[in-house]
Design a protein around this motif. Structure first.
Motif, short mmCIF file in Angstrom:
data_model
loop_
_atom_site.label_atom_id
_atom_site.label_comp_id
_atom_site.label_asym_id
_atom_site.label_seq_id
_atom_site.Cartn_x
_atom_site.Cartn_y
_atom_site.Cartn_z
N ASN A 100 0.83 -1.20 0.00
CA ASN A 100 0.00 0.00 0.00
C ASN A 100 0.86 1.25 0.00
O ASN A 100 0.50 2.28 -0.58
CB ASN A 100 -0.93 0.00 1.21
CG ASN A 100 -2.06 -1.00 1.07
OD1 ASN A 100 -2.30 -1.54 0.00
ND2 ASN A 100 -2.77 -1.25 2.16
N SER A 101 2.00 1.20 0.67
CA SER A 101 2.92 2.34 0.67
C SER A 101 3.44 2.61 -0.73
O SER A 101 3.52 3.77 -1.17
CB SER A 101 4.09 2.07 1.62
OG SER A 101 3.65 1.89 2.95
N GLU A 102 3.79 1.56 -1.45
CA GLU A 102 4.26 1.73 -2.83
C GLU A 102 3.15 2.30 -3.71
O GLU A 102 3.40 3.15 -4.58
CB GLU A 102 4.76 0.39 -3.37
CG GLU A 102 5.98 -0.14 -2.64
CD GLU A 102 6.37 -1.54 -3.10
OE1 GLU A 102 5.76 -2.02 -4.09
OE2 GLU A 102 7.26 -2.15 -2.49
N THR A 103 1.91 1.85 -3.50
CA THR A 103 0.79 2.37 -4.28
C THR A 103 0.58 3.85 -4.03
O THR A 103 0.33 4.63 -4.96
CB THR A 103 -0.50 1.59 -3.95
OG1 THR A 103 -0.32 0.21 -4.27
CG2 THR A 103 -1.68 2.13 -4.75
N MET A 104 0.69 4.29 -2.77
CA MET A 104 0.50 5.70 -2.45
C MET A 104 1.58 6.57 -3.11
O MET A 104 1.33 7.70 -3.51
CB MET A 104 0.50 5.91 -0.94
CG MET A 104 -0.84 5.63 -0.27
SD MET A 104 -2.10 6.80 -0.86
CE MET A 104 -3.56 6.15 -0.03
N ILE A 105 2.79 6.03 -3.21
CA ILE A 105 3.84 6.76 -3.93
C ILE A 105 3.45 6.96 -5.39
O ILE A 105 3.59 8.05 -5.96
CB ILE A 105 5.18 6.01 -3.82
CG1 ILE A 105 5.70 6.06 -2.37
CG2 ILE A 105 6.22 6.58 -4.78
CD1 ILE A 105 6.93 5.20 -2.14
N LYS A 106 2.93 5.91 -6.01
CA LYS A 106 2.50 6.01 -7.41
C LYS A 106 1.36 7.01 -7.56
O LYS A 106 1.34 7.80 -8.52
CB LYS A 106 2.04 4.63 -7.92
CG LYS A 106 3.13 3.56 -7.96
CD LYS A 106 4.10 3.80 -9.08
CE LYS A 106 5.13 2.69 -9.18
NZ LYS A 106 4.54 1.40 -9.58
N ILE A 107 0.40 7.01 -6.63
CA ILE A 107 -0.73 7.93 -6.73
C ILE A 107 -0.26 9.37 -6.56
O ILE A 107 -0.76 10.29 -7.24
CB ILE A 107 -1.80 7.57 -5.68
CG1 ILE A 107 -2.39 6.19 -5.98
CG2 ILE A 107 -2.93 8.61 -5.68
CD1 ILE A 107 -3.34 5.68 -4.92
N ALA A 108 0.70 9.60 -5.66
CA ALA A 108 1.25 10.95 -5.50
C ALA A 108 1.89 11.44 -6.78
O ALA A 108 1.74 12.61 -7.18
CB ALA A 108 2.27 10.97 -4.35
N MET A 109 2.60 10.56 -7.47
CA MET A 109 3.23 10.94 -8.74
C MET A 109 2.18 11.11 -9.84
O MET A 109 2.34 11.95 -10.73
CB MET A 109 4.28 9.90 -9.14
CG MET A 109 5.48 9.84 -8.21
SD MET A 109 6.35 11.43 -8.03
CE MET A 109 6.88 11.74 -9.71
N ILE A 110 1.11 10.31 -9.81
CA ILE A 110 0.02 10.49 -10.77
C ILE A 110 -0.56 11.89 -10.62
O ILE A 110 -0.79 12.59 -11.61
CB ILE A 110 -1.07 9.42 -10.55
CG1 ILE A 110 -0.58 8.05 -11.05
CG2 ILE A 110 -2.37 9.81 -11.26
CD1 ILE A 110 -1.52 6.91 -10.71
N ARG A 111 -0.79 12.30 -9.40
CA ARG A 111 -1.34 13.64 -9.16
C ARG A 111 -0.39 14.72 -9.69
O ARG A 111 -0.82 15.65 -10.37
CB ARG A 111 -1.58 13.84 -7.67
CG ARG A 111 -2.17 15.20 -7.32
CD ARG A 111 -2.35 15.38 -5.82
NE ARG A 111 -3.04 16.63 -5.55
CZ ARG A 111 -2.44 17.81 -5.45
NH1 ARG A 111 -1.13 17.89 -5.60
NH2 ARG A 111 -3.14 18.90 -5.21
N LEU A 112 0.90 14.57 -9.40
CA LEU A 112 1.86 15.57 -9.84
C LEU A 112 1.94 15.63 -11.35
O LEU A 112 1.94 16.72 -11.95
CB LEU A 112 3.22 15.26 -9.22
CG LEU A 112 4.36 16.25 -9.48
CD1 LEU A 112 5.28 16.31 -8.28
CD2 LEU A 112 5.17 15.87 -10.71
N MET A 113 2.02 14.48 -12.00
CA MET A 113 2.18 14.47 -13.46
C MET A 113 0.92 14.93 -14.18
O MET A 113 1.00 15.63 -15.19
CB MET A 113 2.59 13.07 -13.91
CG MET A 113 3.98 12.66 -13.45
SD MET A 113 4.53 11.06 -14.13
CE MET A 113 3.42 9.92 -13.30
N ALA A 114 -0.25 14.56 -13.65
CA ALA A 114 -1.50 14.97 -14.29
C ALA A 114 -1.69 16.48 -14.21
O ALA A 114 -2.12 17.11 -15.18
CB ALA A 114 -2.69 14.25 -13.65
N THR A 115 -1.36 17.07 -13.07
CA THR A 115 -1.49 18.52 -12.94
C THR A 115 -0.48 19.23 -13.86
O THR A 115 -0.79 20.27 -14.44
CB THR A 115 -1.25 18.96 -11.49
OG1 THR A 115 0.02 18.46 -11.03
CG2 THR A 115 -2.34 18.46 -10.58
#
Length: 287
Positions: A254-269
């Motif tokens: 789950n920690s690895e998934t949250m890292i990916k979601i944080a980067m998804i947010r950054l890249m999408a913005t």
């Protein structure tokens, strides 16, 4: 006010919501298959994403998601479903390719930067230990990023795992996923002063050249080191999300998934040209 879907009911727009970035993410979300039977889904994909991003940015518990966003159990169920079927990974990788292309780079990187960060953990669970060098009890994030700071490989282990064993794990995953990469920069923690086993292993087994970027012995205080600052900046991007300021997950996956979601947010913005910062505007004026 925010709308989840065209024609949907208006609801409060929280600063964690990303209306403009949703247009970038939506084509990457897998289409819902209604042929499997059962009742149609009550909550749209954007509502799920808004709820997950609220947890990421605010650091709140799942059960504390505001009721006008999404019931917490529905948000967590879809978060886990997308983690198990690889949806988060696919969205992350597609967005990374788009960001690299928009920056004038090839989608497949040729060089990378490796580092690790020990972070406190307070939720127990497996893979939790003590990092003697940093005097931290918790977990360790091993990251390999490209030269833009975008995550290529992320692994979360016990904080007691040293850099060299952790480096072997992520370098092996890097070589399997990105055969185009031939050079990796790392700090002195990955080099053994006696025989440099990790460097030799990476070259012989993975055909990767690991170049150590050392800090000058004459330097005092903080010093920006070539190449290494890129991954340090990525760690800074991650911990600006309160869910990642500590490790609040019971499972390392789950920690690895949250890292990916944080980067998804950054890249999408970034692709949408929208600010990723918290907004100080009132809810009825949020964008």
């Amino acid at each position: 006010m925010c709308k989840t879907e065209p024609g949907g009911d208006a609801r409060p727009c929280y600063p964690s919501n990303l209306p403009a970035a949703w247009a970038v993410i939506e084509p990457l979300v897998p289409a819902r298959d209604q042929r499997k039977g059962g009742a149609p889904r009550k909550y749209g994909d954007r509502m799920v994403l808004d709820a997950v991003l609220f947890v990421l940015r605010s650091g709140c518990q799942w059960r504390m998601i505001p009721r006008d966003l999404l019931p917490w159990d529905a948000a967590y169920r879809w978060y886990r479903t997308w983690a198990n079927d690889g949806t988060w990974d696919r969205i992350h990788d597609r967005l990374r390719d788009q960001v690299r292309t928009a920056a004038g780079r090839e989608a497949a990187p040729s060089a990378a930067v490796l580092d690790a960060q020990s972070i406190k953990s307070s939720e127990g669970g497996p893979d939790r230990g003590f990092d003697a060098s940093n005097k931290t009890t918790g977990r360790k994030r091993h990251l390999i990023v490209d030269t833009l700071g975008l995550v290529l490989v992320a692994a979360v282990t016990s904080a007691s795992v040293q850099d060299r064993p952790g480096g072997r794990r992520v370098l092996a995953r890097l070589a399997a996923a990105f055969p185009s990469i031939g050079l990796v920069w790392a700090d002195a923690g990955y080099a053994n002063q006696v025989d440099n086993q990790l460097l030799a292993w990476a070259y012989e087994k993975l055909r990767l050249v690991v170049e150590i970027v050392r800090r000058s012995d004459d330097a005092k205080g903080f010093q920006v080191l070539p190449r290494r600052w890129v991954v340090e900046r990525t760690f800074g991007w991650l911990v600006r999300n309160r869910r990642l300021a500590r490790d609040y997950e019971r499972l390392p996956g789950n920690s690895e998934t949250m890292i990916k979601i944080a980067m998804i947010r950054l890249m999408a913005t970034r692709l949408a040209g929208q600010s990723a910062r918290w907004s100080n505007r009132p809810p009825d004026q949020a964008v």
